[in-house]
Enzyme design. Structure first.
Site, PDB file in Angstrom:
ATOM      1  N   ASP A  23      -3.110  21.345 -14.347  1.00  0.00           N
ATOM      2  CA  ASP A  23      -3.693  20.973 -13.071  1.00  0.00           C
ATOM      3  C   ASP A  23      -2.589  20.227 -12.318  1.00  0.00           C
ATOM      4  OD1 ASP A  23      -5.590  20.417 -11.039  1.00  0.00           O
ATOM      5  OD2 ASP A  23      -6.009  18.472 -11.949  1.00  0.00           O
TER       6      ASP A  23
ATOM      7  N   ASP B 142      -3.060  17.554  -9.131  1.00  0.00           N
ATOM      8  CA  ASP B 142      -3.387  16.180  -8.765  1.00  0.00           C
ATOM      9  C   ASP B 142      -3.992  15.433  -9.944  1.00  0.00           C
ATOM     10  OD1 ASP B 142      -2.616  16.289  -6.001  1.00  0.00           O
ATOM     11  OD2 ASP B 142      -4.329  17.588  -5.677  1.00  0.00           O
TER      12      ASP B 142
END
Length: 242
Positions: free
Chosen positions: A7, A9
């Site tokens: 991922d 953020d």
């Protein structure tokens, strides 16, 4: 393990509190909105995946500006401005990579593990983070970067991870996902993938009972750290149990 999927953020960079939140508030101010997202308010909004979706949710509950003719265009306008402001924050060097990210990526490259990013954030900002903070040499080793509206259903729906599997041409049990929140964890596990959670400031109190492992950070020596061998063990143990 054939692939490692990040991922963005909260995993590559702890962007939410001092990155995206600040950029949203600056965008609101520039167009004359009174909206101001505090740390606590933004923490609650993170339950909604996607920046445009968070704004719709917020204005649905707090009220839309009067005499607004086209809500969708309004949301897109703010989000485009917010993305520009967020990119300025990244380019300024205000937000560093999280501990252990560069080291783990280098270990994966050395071991010829394939690399990908799957994020619900804007495609421009995700690519900028990978290019600017990881550097062009590491960026070149990422085969797949999926972000923003590349899928219609965002996390916790597994659509983006299923798309990554099809694009990479691998099976779900052949990769490990690194996530930082429950929505991402549920998306990865729903796609049948192994998932390590590295908690962020906003997510540390969430329920990660489905995760294969949970750590505060990936880490760098001499502190405790997650090695590529640890991720291979997660994948290998699950395969043996199957």
């Amino acid at each position: 393990m054939k692939a490692l999927i990040f991922d963005c953020d909260g995993v590559l960079v702890d962007t939410e509190r001092d990155g995206h939140r600040i950029a949203f508030n600056r965008a609101f101010a520039q167009i004359g909105l009174k909206a101001q997202w505090s740390v606590d308010v933004y923490g609650q909004l993170l339950a909604i995946a996607g920046g445009k979706e968070r704004m719709r949710h917020y204005f649905d509950h707090e009220g839309w500006p009067p005499r607004l003719k086209d809500r969708e265009s309004f949301i897109k306008e703010i989000h485009a401005l917010k993305t520009d402001l967020f990119m300025n924050i990244i380019e300024s060097g205000e937000l560093p990579l999280r501990s252990g990210v560069a080291r783990l990526i280098d270990e994966a490259i050395e071991s010829r593990i394939r690399l990908a990013v799957c994020s619900t954030s804007n495609e421009r900002s995700v690519n900028l983070i990978v290019q600017e903070l990881l550097g062009p040499d590491r960026r070149a080793r990422f085969e797949v970067i999926l972000a923003g509206d590349v899928v219609t259903r965002k996390k916790p729906n597994p659509e983006i991870y299923l798309l990554a599997l099809r694009t990479l041409g691998i099976e779900a049990n052949q990769c490990v996902v690194i996530e930082d929140n429950r929505n991402g964890l549920l998306a990865a596990k729903s796609a049948g993938m192994h998932c390590l959670v590295t908690t962020s400031a906003y997510s540390k109190e969430e329920d990660f009972s489905e995760a294969d492992n949970v750590v505060d950070e990936l880490g760098d020596p001499p502190n405790n750290c997650i090695r590529l061998s640890d991720l291979m063990l997660i994948s290998g143990n699950d395969q043996d149990q199957a």
